[in-house]
Scaffold this motif. Structure first.
Motif, PDB file in Angstrom:
ATOM      1  N   GLU B  41      33.592 -48.996  51.975  1.00  0.00           N
ATOM      2  CA  GLU B  41      32.737 -48.941  50.777  1.00  0.00           C
ATOM      3  C   GLU B  41      33.227 -47.862  49.810  1.00  0.00           C
ATOM      4  O   GLU B  41      33.284 -48.079  48.605  1.00  0.00           O
ATOM      5  N   ALA B  44      36.406 -49.044  48.177  1.00  0.00           N
ATOM      6  CA  ALA B  44      36.111 -50.050  47.146  1.00  0.00           C
ATOM      7  C   ALA B  44      35.577 -49.359  45.890  1.00  0.00           C
ATOM      8  O   ALA B  44      35.961 -49.704  44.763  1.00  0.00           O
ATOM      9  N   ALA B  45      34.722 -48.345  46.096  1.00  0.00           N
ATOM     10  CA  ALA B  45      34.149 -47.626  44.947  1.00  0.00           C
ATOM     11  C   ALA B  45      35.246 -46.900  44.168  1.00  0.00           C
ATOM     12  O   ALA B  45      35.252 -46.908  42.936  1.00  0.00           O
ATOM     13  N   GLY B  48      36.923 -49.003  41.856  1.00  0.00           N
ATOM     14  CA  GLY B  48      36.079 -49.543  40.775  1.00  0.00           C
ATOM     15  C   GLY B  48      35.174 -50.686  41.195  1.00  0.00           C
ATOM     16  O   GLY B  48      34.681 -51.428  40.340  1.00  0.00           O
ATOM     17  N   TYR B  49      34.965 -50.866  42.500  1.00  0.00           N
ATOM     18  CA  TYR B  49      34.061 -51.926  42.972  1.00  0.00           C
ATOM     19  C   TYR B  49      32.985 -51.315  43.884  1.00  0.00           C
ATOM     20  O   TYR B  49      33.034 -51.464  45.107  1.00  0.00           O
ATOM     21  N   PRO B  50      32.016 -50.609  43.299  1.00  0.00           N
ATOM     22  CA  PRO B  50      31.010 -49.967  44.146  1.00  0.00           C
ATOM     23  C   PRO B  50      30.098 -50.971  44.836  1.00  0.00           C
ATOM     24  O   PRO B  50      29.809 -52.042  44.289  1.00  0.00           O
ATOM     25  N   VAL B  51      29.699 -50.625  46.066  1.00  0.00           N
ATOM     26  CA  VAL B  51      28.766 -51.464  46.825  1.00  0.00           C
ATOM     27  C   VAL B  51      27.428 -50.734  46.827  1.00  0.00           C
ATOM     28  O   VAL B  51      27.378 -49.552  47.131  1.00  0.00           O
ATOM     29  N   SER B  52      26.331 -51.441  46.471  1.00  0.00           N
ATOM     30  CA  SER B  52      25.040 -50.755  46.436  1.00  0.00           C
ATOM     31  C   SER B  52      24.020 -51.503  47.296  1.00  0.00           C
ATOM     32  O   SER B  52      24.268 -52.632  47.734  1.00  0.00           O
TER      33      SER B  52
END
Lengths: 354, 439
Positions: B41, B44-45, B48-52
């Motif tokens: 996670e 990925a963040a 530039g692909y944050p997981v929330s």
């Protein structure tokens, strides 16, 4: 047979092994993204100057000596221009003297870069022939940022580049002596006075017009702290983090033919974090167009007297300022933390080459 | 120490219980699972692909809490490794009565295919991880890369002999120069490819070394080498260290094979490898001599063994003598190569003003920071040391190698290079193999 050998424990252990490899790979990927990055680069204009040198003088030109004086620029110059790169102060190179300030620098990187570049020039027999006319000594101005005394040995050759001028050994020694004096006393105004025509910018009568831009800053006329004039202005300010507070002197000045702007400065900053002194020269009353210079030299705030001379060509611009109609001068202080500044200014001056 | 040994044997006994072992493994699996998801996670963040969300937040929080320990990890690792080394040596001395053959550990029939598959996976991972940042950046990565670029470009102009006259790593530079010539790439482009080649070489050579004494651990070692942050740090800009590490693993691997079966061609190959190590990175050549020499001195048949070892080492010592003699007759700046480079490690440099000190050695823990980023590897290394006492020659070399590098990593002038040379992936590979062997 195989099934009998596989137990729950074994499966769990195998799972641990696979997961350990995945975790390690993730740590490494994260490490690579965060730390495998290019070495800190010079400014874009400094980088352009290095590339211009390569494009116009050729890579690894053995008749060009590039002079830089910060470790990052040194490595980029080596990689992008090759050949002879001198790390250090240009006047020492011209005088072919050992620069003990670099040789004994507390920063091991500076010592190592100075020695490395010096050895290379030695290997190629450059040092003995430094003033023979065999070599063009080039300084990328945005990387080197020469001071007023070093400028006396340089001429602009365009594209932000400076080149050393032909000088005899007596003049080089004299200039080096003045430069060392300025470095020791922090008084570039006094040390450069034989080389400049100096024009005071305002007399003591005008100093009472200094005003602050906010209530938290006190400005008052004070006694002189050097002998060159009879008064100074004293500023005390406490500013919140990230803010800049200014003191302003309004007037009318034509600086179109002026090369340098200077002043005597004595100050202390109650801060351990990053802080700087800003100098603004505005040609618009609302400060929509101005020249500015950020003096980040920590030694300014040592409490001792500094005679500062700034090269106007090293000022940056905002909007479309006009040097021939400067109407306001501002000094500002900035800190990334809550800080109190206490400083005095005296003898604002401009200068041209004599 | 006696109490520690008793406690460790109590732990050993507890681990022999199947249920305790399973419980422990389940806890480890759960922790690793959370760490894997949390790190993914975070990664990925950073791309530039944050997981929330509430549940995805749990692994991230776990990683954040675990990361609190990172600043003290180097010191914990240092203590753990030093402790495991001391424990291994003392425990080995206490149980001298055991008869352990003074030769390589070949206790299992190797599953060659599985080992090659693991090696292939490891090589792919190493290549990918080292290539990854280079695919994201347009400028050369790392400060020393800029220096290496200038050296290779200088050789392009001055000719390859320049490396012999003016550098202390002539074979390394000649090899890199030759590879650049063969690749026909520009110097800038070539330095994007070189670290990938060296990472592959290091992974294969680590496998080759462990394969010479513990075949079923070689694949795990290769995987841990490929995913180690020490390989990543080395790949940024420490190319000479990278190259020397490959020579180190290859030389040790060949030496262990020679010890199993002495053949003339292996002797000649070892003599050549030591000479190449000397002219690539003499610090590593010195390490090889110390590790092998001391390990031989502690082996059975030591007189015979040391005599054989000296026969292998003598040519490289002779070559060193020639370089030093040449340096004495041709002082700087006419010659500045290997023969006159030794003072550099003592922080001395020759300048037109005479010899000057440019750095002083101090005891410094800063370089242990390279142990900071991956806590798994030091733990596995300690497991490896715990299960392998220095009772045979290969493990003895590992103990000496680890101790020497651990000591050098605390000295400022050699710190970073020594810290990166601690054989954590090898020890970790042995440890991981023992974990997988659990039934």
């Amino acid at each position: 047979m195989i099934a009998s050998r596989i137990t729950t424990t074994h499966l769990l252990a195998l799972g641990v092994a696979i997961m350990v490899i995945i975790v390690s790979a993730e740590f490494s990927a994260e490490f690579q993204v965060n730390f495998a990055v290019p070495h800190p680069q010079p400014s874009q204009s400094g980088f352009s100057e290095l590339i211009w040198i390569r494009d116009h003088f050729g890579y690894d030109n053995q008749h060009i000596i590039i002079v830089v004086r910060d470790p990052s620029s040194y490595l980029w110059a080596l990689a992008y221009d090759g050949g002879l790169v001198y790390f250090g102060n240009v006047l020492y190179l011209l005088a072919n003297q050992t620069d003990y300030s670099l040789l004994n620098s507390p920063d091991p990187q500076i010592r190592s870069d100075y020695i490395g570049s010096w050895q290379r020039l030695w290997v190629y027999g450059v040092l003995q022939r430094i003033n023979s006319g065999t070599y063009r000594i080039i300084l990328p101005s945005d990387l080197y940022k020469p001071d007023v005394l070093e400028m006396q040995s340089l001429i602009a050759v365009g594209e932000g580049l400076l080149q050393t001028r032909t000088m005899d050994s007596v003049n080089i020694s004299r200039l080096l002596e003045a430069w060392n004096l300025a470095k020791t006393t922090h008084d570039f105004i006094g040390a450069s006075s034989p080389y400049l025509k100096i024009y005071p910018l305002a007399d003591c009568g005008a100093y009472s017009s200094w005003a602050s831009t906010n209530a938290a800053t006190s400005v008052r006329l004070a006694q002189n702290f050097t002998n060159v004039s009879t008064c100074s202005v004293h500023i005390a300010t406490r500013e919140p983090k990230g803010a800049t507070t200014y003191v302003t002197l309004n007037g009318t000045w034509d600086l179109a033919s002026i090369a340098y702007f200077g002043f005597y400065f004595k100050g202390k900053a109650n801060s351990t974090s990053f802080h700087l002194l800003n100098v603004l020269l505005s040609s618009a009353a609302d400060y929509s167009s101005y020249y500015y210079y950020e003096a980040m030299d920590e030694s300014l705030w040592s409490g001792s007297v500094n005679g500062v001379v700034l090269d106007l060509s090293q000022f940056q611009t905002k909007g479309f300022p006009d040097l021939s109609s400067i109407s306001s001068i501002r000094f500002g202080t900035y800190s990334i933390d809550n800080t109190s500044f206490d400083y005095s200014l005296q003898y604002l001056m401009t200068a041209t080459e004599s | 120490m006696g109490r520690a040994l008793i406690r460790s044997s109590q732990i050993s006994r507890a681990l022999r219980s199947v249920y305790t072992r399973r419980l422990l493994l389940i806890v480890v699996v759960a922790a690793l699972g959370l760490e894997i998801v949390g790190l993914a996670e975070g990664f990925a963040a950073s791309l530039g692909y944050p997981v929330s969300g509430a549940y995805p937040n749990i692994p991230s929080q776990f990683v954040a809490i675990a990361s609190v320990a990172f600043p003290i990890l180097p010191y914990v690792s240092l203590v753990m490794l030093a402790g495991a080394l001391i424990f291994g040596v003392i425990d080995s001395a206490r149980s001298k009565s055991e008869t352990v053959p003074d030769s390589a550990q070949r206790e299992e029939t190797p599953t060659k295919f599985r080992e090659y598959v693991l090696l292939a996976i490891a090589v792919s991972i190493a290549a990918f991880l080292v290539w990854l940042p280079r695919s994201l950046q347009s400028l050369p990565i790392g400060g020393d890369t800029l220096f290496y670029i200038s050296v290779i470009d200088t050789m392009n102009r001055e000719g390859p002999l320049w490396a012999v006259i003016y550098t202390d790593k002539p074979f390394f530079y000649l090899t890199v120069y030759g590879m650049q010539q063969l690749s026909q790439l520009s110097t800038l482009d070539f330095f994007d490819v070189l670290p990938v080649i060296l990472a592959i070489g290091t992974t294969i050579s680590a496998w080759f070394f462990v394969d010479s004494f513990y075949k079923t651990a070689a694949g795990y070692t290769a995987l841990l080498t490929a995913t180690s942050t020490s390989l990543m740090r080395t790949s940024i800009d420490l190319y000479a260290s990278f190259f020397a590490t490959i020579l180190l693993f290859l030389t040790l691997g060949i030496y262990l094979r020679y010890r199993d079966r002495a053949r003339v061609r292996l002797i000649l190959l070892l003599q050549l490898m030591l000479v190449l190590s000397l002219v690539s990175y003499w610090f590593v050549w010195g390490l090889l001599l110390v590790v092998l020499g001391v390990a031989e001195a502690m082996s059975r048949d030591r007189t015979k063994r040391i005599r054989s070892f000296l026969m292998i080492a003598l040519p490289s010592i002779g070559v060193l003598g020639l370089f030093v003699a040449f340096a004495l007759t041709h002082p700087p700046p006419s010659y500045w190569g290997l023969g006159s480079s030794f003072a550099l490690y003592l922080g001395k440099a020759v300048t037109p003003s005479g010899t000057v000190t440019y750095s002083s050695a101090t005891v410094d823990l800063a370089d242990l920071g390279s142990l900071q980023y991956n806590p798994v590897l030091p733990i596995l290394a300690v497991v490896g040391l715990y299960f392998h006492r220095p009772k045979n020659f290969p493990v003895m070399t590992l103990y000496i190698w680890s101790s020497v590098m651990l000591a050098f990593s605390l000295i400022s002038t050699t710190g970073l290079h020594a810290a990166l040379l601690i054989p954590l992936p090898v020890l970790g590979g042995l440890g991981l193999r023992r974990i997988v062997e659990m039934r």
